[in-house]
Write a protein that holds these residues in place. Structure first.
Motif, PDB file in Angstrom:
ATOM      1  N   ALA A   1      -6.262  -5.016   0.635  1.00  0.00           N
ATOM      2  CA  ALA A   1      -5.791  -3.879   1.430  1.00  0.00           C
ATOM      3  C   ALA A   1      -5.623  -2.652   0.539  1.00  0.00           C
ATOM      4  CB  ALA A   1      -4.476  -4.224   2.118  1.00  0.00           C
ATOM      5  N   ILE A   2      -5.063  -2.855  -0.622  1.00  0.00           N
ATOM      6  CA  ILE A   2      -4.900  -1.753  -1.568  1.00  0.00           C
ATOM      7  C   ILE A   2      -6.267  -1.208  -1.959  1.00  0.00           C
ATOM      8  CG2 ILE A   2      -3.999  -1.081  -3.819  1.00  0.00           C
ATOM      9  CD1 ILE A   2      -1.955  -3.333  -3.557  1.00  0.00           C
TER      10      ILE A   2
ATOM     11  N   THR B   1       0.806  -1.222   0.000  1.00  0.00           N
ATOM     12  CA  THR B   1       0.000   0.000   0.000  1.00  0.00           C
ATOM     13  C   THR B   1       0.843   1.277   0.000  1.00  0.00           C
ATOM     14  OG1 THR B   1      -0.157  -0.104   2.428  1.00  0.00           O
ATOM     15  CG2 THR B   1      -1.944  -1.126   1.171  1.00  0.00           C
ATOM     16  N   LYS B   2       2.143   1.166  -0.196  1.00  0.00           N
ATOM     17  CA  LYS B   2       3.007   2.354  -0.170  1.00  0.00           C
ATOM     18  C   LYS B   2       2.596   3.382  -1.218  1.00  0.00           C
ATOM     19  CE  LYS B   2       7.429   1.005   1.890  1.00  0.00           C
ATOM     20  NZ  LYS B   2       8.874   0.816   1.642  1.00  0.00           N
ATOM     21  N   VAL B   3       2.355   2.925  -2.422  1.00  0.00           N
ATOM     22  CA  VAL B   3       2.043   3.847  -3.515  1.00  0.00           C
ATOM     23  C   VAL B   3       0.738   4.580  -3.254  1.00  0.00           C
ATOM     24  CG1 VAL B   3       1.523   4.038  -5.977  1.00  0.00           C
ATOM     25  CG2 VAL B   3       3.334   2.496  -5.199  1.00  0.00           C
ATOM     26  N   VAL B   4      -0.261   3.850  -2.779  1.00  0.00           N
ATOM     27  CA  VAL B   4      -1.559   4.476  -2.573  1.00  0.00           C
ATOM     28  C   VAL B   4      -1.548   5.404  -1.369  1.00  0.00           C
ATOM     29  CG1 VAL B   4      -2.591   2.687  -1.125  1.00  0.00           C
ATOM     30  CG2 VAL B   4      -4.041   4.012  -2.664  1.00  0.00           C
ATOM     31  N   HIS B   5      -0.674   5.166  -0.418  1.00  0.00           N
ATOM     32  CA  HIS B   5      -0.501   6.116   0.683  1.00  0.00           C
ATOM     33  C   HIS B   5      -0.079   7.473   0.133  1.00  0.00           C
ATOM     34  CE1 HIS B   5      -1.080   4.478   4.684  1.00  0.00           C
ATOM     35  NE2 HIS B   5      -0.615   3.317   4.278  1.00  0.00           N
ATOM     36  N   ARG B   6       0.868   7.450  -0.775  1.00  0.00           N
ATOM     37  CA  ARG B   6       1.333   8.711  -1.364  1.00  0.00           C
ATOM     38  C   ARG B   6       0.238   9.339  -2.204  1.00  0.00           C
ATOM     39  NH1 ARG B   6       6.091   5.560  -2.138  1.00  0.00           N
ATOM     40  NH2 ARG B   6       5.546   5.217  -4.326  1.00  0.00           N
ATOM     41  N   ALA B   7      -0.533   8.508  -2.903  1.00  0.00           N
ATOM     42  CA  ALA B   7      -1.618   9.037  -3.733  1.00  0.00           C
ATOM     43  C   ALA B   7      -2.672   9.733  -2.894  1.00  0.00           C
ATOM     44  CB  ALA B   7      -2.250   7.906  -4.540  1.00  0.00           C
ATOM     45  N   ALA B   8      -2.906   9.229  -1.701  1.00  0.00           N
ATOM     46  CA  ALA B   8      -3.933   9.823  -0.844  1.00  0.00           C
ATOM     47  C   ALA B   8      -3.593  11.256  -0.470  1.00  0.00           C
ATOM     48  CB  ALA B   8      -4.112   8.983   0.413  1.00  0.00           C
ATOM     49  N   GLU B   9      -2.318  11.554  -0.381  1.00  0.00           N
ATOM     50  CA  GLU B   9      -1.918  12.905  -0.013  1.00  0.00           C
ATOM     51  C   GLU B   9      -2.306  13.928  -1.068  1.00  0.00           C
ATOM     52  OE1 GLU B   9       2.221  12.834   0.831  1.00  0.00           O
ATOM     53  OE2 GLU B   9       2.004  11.696   2.686  1.00  0.00           O
ATOM     54  N   ASN B  10      -2.586  13.459  -2.277  1.00  0.00           N
ATOM     55  CA  ASN B  10      -2.975  14.368  -3.353  1.00  0.00           C
ATOM     56  C   ASN B  10      -4.475  14.640  -3.378  1.00  0.00           C
ATOM     57  OD1 ASN B  10      -0.336  14.673  -4.376  1.00  0.00           O
ATOM     58  ND2 ASN B  10      -0.507  12.719  -5.458  1.00  0.00           N
ATOM     59  N   SER B  11      -5.227  13.962  -2.510  1.00  0.00           N
ATOM     60  CA  SER B  11      -6.659  14.227  -2.424  1.00  0.00           C
ATOM     61  C   SER B  11      -6.883  15.639  -1.908  1.00  0.00           C
ATOM     62  CB  SER B  11      -7.322  13.212  -1.480  1.00  0.00           C
ATOM     63  OG  SER B  11      -8.613  13.630  -1.124  1.00  0.00           O
ATOM     64  N   VAL B  12      -7.736  16.377  -2.593  1.00  0.00           N
ATOM     65  CA  VAL B  12      -8.007  17.766  -2.200  1.00  0.00           C
ATOM     66  C   VAL B  12      -8.544  17.826  -0.777  1.00  0.00           C
ATOM     67  CG1 VAL B  12      -9.381  19.820  -2.687  1.00  0.00           C
ATOM     68  CG2 VAL B  12      -8.405  18.485  -4.573  1.00  0.00           C
ATOM     69  N   PHE B  13      -9.499  16.960  -0.452  1.00  0.00           N
ATOM     70  CA  PHE B  13     -10.093  16.963   0.881  1.00  0.00           C
ATOM     71  C   PHE B  13      -9.057  16.604   1.936  1.00  0.00           C
ATOM     72  CE2 PHE B  13     -12.325  14.815   4.400  1.00  0.00           C
ATOM     73  CZ  PHE B  13     -13.161  15.843   4.796  1.00  0.00           C
ATOM     74  N   THR B  14      -8.180  15.644   1.630  1.00  0.00           N
ATOM     75  CA  THR B  14      -7.142  15.251   2.585  1.00  0.00           C
ATOM     76  C   THR B  14      -6.210  16.403   2.885  1.00  0.00           C
ATOM     77  OG1 THR B  14      -7.212  12.972   1.762  1.00  0.00           O
ATOM     78  CG2 THR B  14      -5.268  13.627   3.026  1.00  0.00           C
TER      79      THR B  14
ATOM     80  N   ALA C   1     -11.556 -14.022   5.279  1.00  0.00           N
ATOM     81  CA  ALA C   1     -10.251 -13.550   5.745  1.00  0.00           C
ATOM     82  C   ALA C   1      -9.870 -12.208   5.126  1.00  0.00           C
ATOM     83  CB  ALA C   1      -9.169 -14.588   5.430  1.00  0.00           C
ATOM     84  N   LEU C   2     -10.512 -11.835   4.022  1.00  0.00           N
ATOM     85  CA  LEU C   2     -10.185 -10.562   3.380  1.00  0.00           C
ATOM     86  C   LEU C   2     -10.600  -9.369   4.239  1.00  0.00           C
ATOM     87  CD1 LEU C   2     -11.029 -11.207  -0.386  1.00  0.00           C
ATOM     88  CD2 LEU C   2      -8.915 -11.594   0.875  1.00  0.00           C
ATOM     89  N   MET C   3     -11.460  -9.594   5.224  1.00  0.00           N
ATOM     90  CA  MET C   3     -11.815  -8.504   6.125  1.00  0.00           C
ATOM     91  C   MET C   3     -10.625  -8.064   6.971  1.00  0.00           C
ATOM     92  SD  MET C   3     -14.797  -7.465   5.489  1.00  0.00           S
ATOM     93  CE  MET C   3     -14.868  -6.335   6.874  1.00  0.00           C
ATOM     94  N   VAL C   4      -9.603  -8.910   7.047  1.00  0.00           N
ATOM     95  CA  VAL C   4      -8.358  -8.520   7.714  1.00  0.00           C
ATOM     96  C   VAL C   4      -7.802  -7.257   7.066  1.00  0.00           C
ATOM     97  CG1 VAL C   4      -5.943  -9.192   8.042  1.00  0.00           C
ATOM     98  CG2 VAL C   4      -7.764 -10.826   8.539  1.00  0.00           C
ATOM     99  N   SER C   5      -7.922  -7.161   5.745  1.00  0.00           N
ATOM    100  CA  SER C   5      -7.401  -6.007   5.008  1.00  0.00           C
ATOM    101  C   SER C   5      -8.114  -4.723   5.419  1.00  0.00           C
ATOM    102  CB  SER C   5      -7.575  -6.229   3.503  1.00  0.00           C
ATOM    103  OG  SER C   5      -7.045  -7.478   3.109  1.00  0.00           O
TER     104      SER C   5
END
Length: 392
Positions: free
Chosen positions: A297-298, A104-117, A214-218
């Protein structure tokens, strides 16, 4: 091309691993026992091996009116269907926490580009926007925690199921009541008021359980660890910019309206997070389940980004439920909500959206495929806040 490196001396016929003589015509059907194709098995791929080489399948893309939801899945992380791999064998050391963190490293960085975030972290959001954020999270957590309870006996979920320490549904209800007023609580938490992104999130979790509980772990990992990591940072932003408190005020330490960020049944949060990750790393999963958990998780992070983007969109189009400051609860019970006229019903445009209001979200919401191949992604606001705080 040189002869088979495992062949006998030149005066012998053919490869020692095959039974077909050199004089066999190319048009004759192959004979021998080396993979069923004849000749040297080093030079000739057996039919089963060739089929296995072609078994790497690219994940199917989930799209939301042109927005590809699995765009954050690393290209180097294909889902391979190898019939020789024992997917029923439990891994000795699955390292799920590390796998999800890396995935999830890449999507963490992508989240920072969200206007609301970005606006949230700068303290630039309005009360109406934050109210919608709480309402969206309420529906998501209510569904997620219900599914975790339903499947708590699953071996993987059992490892990370801590309802007394982690459940957030009741704290969200408390915060929603604080901002909207208790007399409007039933209205603003009515399932009929759920937005498209919230519905999509809930549907995704339900579909994940159909594939493998088990996918609810994500989803648990993506939400709870983000809340624990960045919650206090976000709470301080809210005190200053939404509640307009100052550090020197006696009310600064109040938790009114901020119950979501306080885990009363957890002592040392860092120790708890370390324990939680250790439990993840010891979860009894197969190689196949591990692949799906990382992919889910992604996708969970991506679904959260969709929530943020939707709040921004609703705000831009003036379609948010309004928060009446006179209607919210206060610590000293001196709220003047009774003297302020309250709407008899929710007259927000969300109650009857026009066909074009959420056009970019409504499409494909009801036609999402099963998550066996649907892999995509998104981040939690808490994790983003935590990562940014560490960089400062």
């Amino acid at each position: 091309m040189s002869a088979c490196p495992f062949s006998k001396p030149a005066n012998d016929n053919g490869c020692p691993f095959g039974t077909s003589p050199k004089s066999q015509s190319i048009n004759e059907p192959p004979t021998g026992t080396s993979g069923g194709l004849g000749g040297c098995p080093i030079d000739n791929k057996a039919k089963d091996d060739i089929e296995d080489l072609l078994s790497v399948q690219a994940p199917r893309s989930l799209s939301l009116n042109g927005k590809v939801l699995d765009r954050f899945l690393p290209e180097t992380y294909p889902i391979k269907i190898n019939k020789y791999q024992d997917y029923t064998e439990i891994l000795d050391d699955p390292q799920l926490a590390m796998a999800m963190r890396q995935g999830t490293k890449v999507v963490h960085r992508a989240a920072e580009n969200s206007v609301f975030t970005r606006r949230f972290l700068k303290g630039d959001i309005t009360k109406d926007e934050y109210g919608q954020y709480l309402r969206s999270l309420y529906f998501v957590y209510k569904s997620m925690e219900g599914l975790l309870e339903l499947h708590q006996d699953d071996p993987a979920i059992e490892m990370i199921y801590f309802p007394d320490e982690l459940n957030r549904t009741e704290t969200l209800l408390s915060d929603i009541s604080f901002f909207y007023g208790p007399e409007r609580l039933a209205q603003v938490t009515d399932p009929a008021s759920m937005t498209p992104a919230v519905k999509q999130y809930i549907q995704a979790m339900e579909e994940a359980c159909k594939v493998n509980p088990a996918l609810m772990v994500s989803h648990s990992y993506a939400r709870y660890l983000g809340d624990l990591s960045g919650g206090q940072i976000l709470a301080k932003r809210l005190k200053k910019h939404i509640l307009h408190l100052e550090k020197q005020d006696s009310s600064w330490d109040s938790r009114a309206g901020l119950a979501f960020y306080h885990f009363n049944n957890i002592g040392n949060q860092n120790e708890f997070k370390n324990m939680y990750r250790q439990q993840l790393d010891e979860a009894p999963v197969t190689a196949r389940t591990k692949e799906l958990v990382v992919a889910e998780a992604i996708k969970s992070f991506e679904l959260n980004i969709a929530l943020f983007d939707e709040i921004q969109s609703l705000s831009d189009s003036d379609q948010l439920y309004k928060i009446d400051d006179n209607a919210k609860e206060t610590n000293d019970n001196t709220a003047t909500s009774k003297s302020s006229p309250q709407p008899s019903s929710l007259s927000s445009p969300l109650s009857s959206p026009s066909p074009s209001s959420f056009q970019w979200l409504l499409q494909n919401v009801s036609s999402l495929p099963a998550l066996t191949t649907g892999v995509a992604a998104i981040t939690t606001l808490g994790c983003v806040a935590y990562l940014r705080h560490r960089q400062t």
